[in-house]
Design a protein around this motif. Structure first.
Motif, short mmCIF file in Angstrom:
data_model
loop_
_atom_site.label_atom_id
_atom_site.label_comp_id
_atom_site.label_asym_id
_atom_site.label_seq_id
_atom_site.Cartn_x
_atom_site.Cartn_y
_atom_site.Cartn_z
N ALA A 112 -12.26 12.88 -13.54
CA ALA A 112 -12.44 11.45 -13.30
C ALA A 112 -12.43 11.09 -11.82
CB ALA A 112 -11.33 10.69 -14.02
N GLY A 113 -11.86 11.96 -10.96
CA GLY A 113 -11.81 11.65 -9.54
C GLY A 113 -10.65 10.73 -9.21
N GLN A 114 -10.51 10.42 -7.89
CA GLN A 114 -9.42 9.58 -7.42
C GLN A 114 -9.98 8.50 -6.51
OE1 GLN A 114 -6.80 12.29 -5.46
NE2 GLN A 114 -5.84 13.02 -7.35
N PHE A 115 -9.39 7.30 -6.62
CA PHE A 115 -9.82 6.20 -5.76
C PHE A 115 -8.64 5.27 -5.55
CE2 PHE A 115 -11.21 1.85 -5.16
CZ PHE A 115 -12.11 1.98 -4.11
N ALA A 116 -8.47 4.85 -4.31
CA ALA A 116 -7.45 3.85 -3.98
C ALA A 116 -7.89 3.13 -2.72
CB ALA A 116 -6.09 4.50 -3.77
N HIS A 117 -7.65 1.83 -2.67
CA HIS A 117 -8.03 0.99 -1.54
C HIS A 117 -6.83 0.09 -1.23
CE1 HIS A 117 -10.94 -1.50 0.85
NE2 HIS A 117 -10.01 -2.41 0.62
N VAL A 118 -6.28 0.18 0.01
CA VAL A 118 -5.12 -0.61 0.38
C VAL A 118 -5.39 -1.34 1.68
CG1 VAL A 118 -3.45 0.88 -0.78
CG2 VAL A 118 -4.04 1.34 1.60
N VAL A 119 -4.75 -2.49 1.83
CA VAL A 119 -4.80 -3.29 3.07
C VAL A 119 -3.35 -3.58 3.46
CG1 VAL A 119 -5.61 -5.38 4.19
CG2 VAL A 119 -6.97 -4.33 2.36
N LEU A 120 -2.97 -3.18 4.67
CA LEU A 120 -1.58 -3.26 5.13
C LEU A 120 -1.47 -4.08 6.40
CD1 LEU A 120 -0.54 0.51 4.76
CD2 LEU A 120 -0.24 -1.30 3.06
N ASP A 121 -0.33 -4.75 6.55
CA ASP A 121 0.09 -5.34 7.82
C ASP A 121 1.28 -4.53 8.34
OD1 ASP A 121 -1.81 -7.24 7.49
OD2 ASP A 121 -0.42 -8.87 6.97
N VAL A 122 1.20 -4.07 9.59
CA VAL A 122 2.27 -3.28 10.19
C VAL A 122 2.77 -4.02 11.42
CG1 VAL A 122 2.92 -1.06 11.19
CG2 VAL A 122 1.19 -1.15 9.40
N GLU A 123 4.08 -4.22 11.49
CA GLU A 123 4.65 -4.97 12.61
C GLU A 123 6.07 -4.47 12.88
OE1 GLU A 123 5.81 -8.65 9.61
OE2 GLU A 123 4.39 -8.96 11.25
N PRO A 124 6.62 -4.79 14.08
CA PRO A 124 8.01 -4.39 14.37
C PRO A 124 8.98 -5.07 13.42
CG PRO A 124 6.86 -5.02 16.38
CD PRO A 124 5.98 -5.43 15.24
N LEU A 125 10.05 -4.36 13.08
CA LEU A 125 11.08 -4.90 12.22
C LEU A 125 12.07 -5.67 13.07
CD1 LEU A 125 12.31 -5.00 9.35
CD2 LEU A 125 13.56 -2.91 9.92
N GLU A 126 12.24 -6.94 12.78
CA GLU A 126 13.11 -7.80 13.57
C GLU A 126 14.50 -7.86 12.96
OE1 GLU A 126 12.19 -8.99 16.39
OE2 GLU A 126 10.07 -8.40 16.21
N GLU A 127 15.49 -8.11 13.84
CA GLU A 127 16.85 -8.30 13.35
C GLU A 127 16.92 -9.55 12.48
OE1 GLU A 127 19.43 -6.53 13.58
OE2 GLU A 127 19.31 -5.23 15.33
N ALA A 128 17.89 -9.55 11.56
CA ALA A 128 18.03 -10.68 10.65
C ALA A 128 18.33 -11.97 11.40
CB ALA A 128 19.12 -10.40 9.62
N ASP A 129 19.09 -11.85 12.53
CA ASP A 129 19.43 -13.05 13.28
C ASP A 129 18.44 -13.36 14.38
OD1 ASP A 129 19.90 -10.96 14.96
OD2 ASP A 129 22.01 -11.44 15.37
#
Length: 662
Positions: free
Chosen positions: A501-518
């Motif tokens: 059957a084959g393999q297929f996947a399509h993703v869209v990501l946002d990557v950003e620095p992880l900020e402190e909670a405060d």
């Protein structure tokens, strides 16, 4: 010379010697042993003949490294004495000793006054509430000044110094002291060991009267009974002064100050008299407090109540494993079974020893107030509470400071690796301020301690005691890499057709620095969330996307170090009907997309610098992926194989990466 044969509990003094390095602590201890008749020859630090500095390293370096316990008798009293180190690297030895002491003698250099470590050990004694008297040593040195030393005590340590002696002579001419309580002169002849008592010299009579009056006024200001007598009689008797000085010493409101020259054996007998007169016995200190099943309990210093003892030092010797104990209550006999209150395991007392530094005298029993060493305990450590099995009580252990300096150690021969591990385990057992660990990232064995000298002594002990050749170096730094500026709309499509059957996947990501909670800055770690709606990415495959992102952060682009401080958001995706299968394609797609987000256009140079990666320019670490090349990180748990993956330009433009130390 005055000695005793037997000591009741009221005639016991448990005290330590505290001072800055080279102030004369060990010399004072040696003179105590000599004057009381415990030894018959005066030991000298510079000759390496002292009783308490018995370790080869202590004699080579001329400093005290390990706290040593000795005992002596004076004027019908048993004095248990601990000579503590004065170097800042061994402050933890002082901390453990102060935990079990009832009093202390603070030794000061008559030239230098209060020195940095003098202040540190004084604060340690304050935290433990240990009463102290002060001894200004080395009055025979050029530049010695008792008044200047006392003023430094007043200004830097903030007690009320109560000076009870006046020096006779100065510097090389120092020959004795005037006892201001009984207004008498105590003089030591050159080379003589016997003190001669006489009247106050005429030249010092007026000065002695002025200082006696000043002492009476200072005591009357602090002690109500002395104040009543002073107001009624305009003076204080010697007995009233002695009683008031004892009370002020116990409460910490005042500090009795004596003076002398330990090296020349001048002023030692009056100091011993002051120990007996002013420092507390085990009956004078508050009853020890502990807990059992969450409830606080007290144990009085009584030989007839259940046993409660605290281990404060462990040492491996040729005669076996010695555990040093302070008995707070009860009686311990050879062969008794005791309980470790922390682990609730039982131990058997093999032998009880009266410790005289590296020499020991066997005892049949020890009672409340004693400081002894025992043989036979297998699992007790510094801070372990030993108690009667029928009456458990857990005492507060001494605190241990966090190590501040580390070195990497390794055996020069691979066959000695196991022996090195055993030696390090014993070192840590004897000295809780040492920490040995294996760095999981660099694979190095790291030894941490309180300073460079501390670690140098520990490594030398491995070489001398365990006959191991070890190499010492600087620990390798475990670096981390992180994202400086993020990217949004990073698109990656995974397509693989190798039959079936084959393999297929399509993703869209946002990557950003992880900020402190405060909002105070960048954080460490990894955060993932999904904002996909409408079922464009099946919910059961979102975890596969997160796992793929985590795989992509194992190795960064700058130096191959783990990536941290990253937040990834799955914003969109697509799956072809009939090719859903399992979540593996989504894990591969997310892993590859994560590689794009933190990748670079070319090889990483030797100098760390910023790298810019345009999302449509490459896949992973180069353009080979778009031509069907294998994933470059197969050995790190990433998916490999050949595929026809495609990477598209992201809307956010670029990702910048910085390198930082873990």
């Amino acid at each position: 010379m005055r000695n005793n044969i037997d000591n009741p509990l009221t005639a016991v003094r448990n005290l330590g010697i505290l001072a800055h390095v080279d102030a004369g602590k060990t010399t004072v201890t040696e003179r105590f042993l000599y004057v009381t008749g415990t030894t018959h020859k005066r030991g000298e630090v510079h000759d390496g003949t002292t009783v308490t500095d018995f370790d080869p390293q202590e004699r080579d370096r001329g400093i005290t490294i390990f706290a040593a316990a000795v005992s002596c008798d004076w004027d019908g009293h048993r004095i248990n004495l601990i000579d503590t180190p004065g170097h800042v690297d061994f402050a933890d030895e002082v901390e453990r000793s102060l935990r079990v002491l009832d009093g202390a003698i603070a030794v000061f250099d008559a030239v230098a006054g209060v020195e940095p470590q003098s202040e540190s050990v004084w604060r340690q004694a304050d935290r433990h509430g240990v009463p102290r008297i002060a001894f200004v040593n080395k009055l025979d040195r050029a530049g010695a000044d008792l008044d200047a030393a006392v003023e430094s005590i007043r200004e830097r340590l903030h007690p009320a110094p109560l000076v009870v002696q006046l020096p006779i002579g100065a510097e090389d001419g120092f020959t004795g002291v005037v006892d201001l309580l009984r207004m008498r002169a105590l003089v030591w002849a050159d080379g003589g060991d016997v003190v001669e008592e006489g009247p106050v010299p005429d030249a010092l009579r007026d000065e002695a009267q002025r200082r006696r009056r000043r002492l009476e006024e200072a005591v009357a200001e602090l002690h109500p009974v002395a104040l009543d007598e002073f107001c009624a009689e305009s003076t204080l008797s010697a007995d009233t002064l002695t009683s008031a000085l004892r009370d002020l010493t116990h409460t910490g409101e005042g500090v009795v100050v004596l003076c002398g020259s330990a090296y020349r054996n001048r002023g030692i007998e009056p100091l011993l008299d002051a120990v007996v007169a002013y420092l507390p016995s085990p009956l004078d200190v508050p009853a020890v407090r502990g807990t059992h099943d969450g409830a606080e309990q007290e144990r009085a210093a009584d030989a007839q109540v259940p046993l409660a003892a605290l281990a404060f030092k462990v040492s491996a010797t040729a005669t076996g494993r010695l555990t040093y104990l302070r008995l707070y209550s009860g009686t311990m006999r050879k062969g008794d079974t005791v309980q470790d209150a922390g682990t609730r395991r039982t131990e058997r007392i093999g032998r009880i020893l009266r410790v005289q530094a590296d020499r020991h005298a066997e005892l049949d029993r020890a009672v409340a107030g004693d400081i002894v060493a025992v043989i036979g305990l297998k699992s007790a450590r510094a801070g372990t509470t030993l108690c009667a099995p029928a009456a458990p009580l857990l005492l507060e252990p001494p605190s241990v400071a966090d190590p501040v300096v580390s070195v990497a150690v390794e055996a020069r021969r691979s066959t000695d690796t196991d022996r090195l591990a055993t030696a390090l385990a014993r070192l840590v057992e004897e000295d809780p301020s040492l920490v040995a660990r294996t760095d999981p990232e660099t694979g190095q064995t790291v030894l941490s301690g309180m300073g460079e000298l501390h670690l140098e002594v520990a490594v030398e002990k491995i070489r001398q005691t365990y006959c191991l050749e070890v190499a010492v170096g600087r620990p390798r730094v475990a670096y981390r890499e992180t994202v400086v500026r993020g990217v949004s709309g990073l698109v990656f499509r995974h397509v693989k057709q190798d039959g079936g059957a084959g393999q297929f996947a399509h993703v869209v990501l946002d990557v950003e620095p992880l900020e402190e909670a405060d909002g105070g800055g960048s954080a460490t770690g990894f955060a993932f969330r999904s904002t996909v709606v409408g079922g464009r990415v099946p919910q059961e495959f979102v975890r596969a996307v997160e796992a793929g992102c985590r795989d992509a952060l194992v190795e960064g682009p700058l130096g191959g170090h783990p990536v941290t401080g990253v937040s990834v958001t799955l914003t969109d995706g697509h799956a072809l009907q009939g090719l859903l299968g399992d979540g593996v394609p989504y894990g591969w797609a997310a892993c590859a997309a994560g590689g794009d987000a933190r990748g670079c256009d070319g090889p990483v140079g030797a100098r760390r610098r910023r790298h810019r990666h345009r999302a449509g320019g490459c896949c992973g670490r180069g353009t080979r992926r778009s031509r069907g090349a294998a994933w470059p990180g197969d050995g790190l748990g990433r998916p490999g194989g050949v595929g026809g993956d495609h990477c598209h330009r992201a809307a956010g433009g670029a990702v910048r990466v910085r390198d930082e130390v873990a």
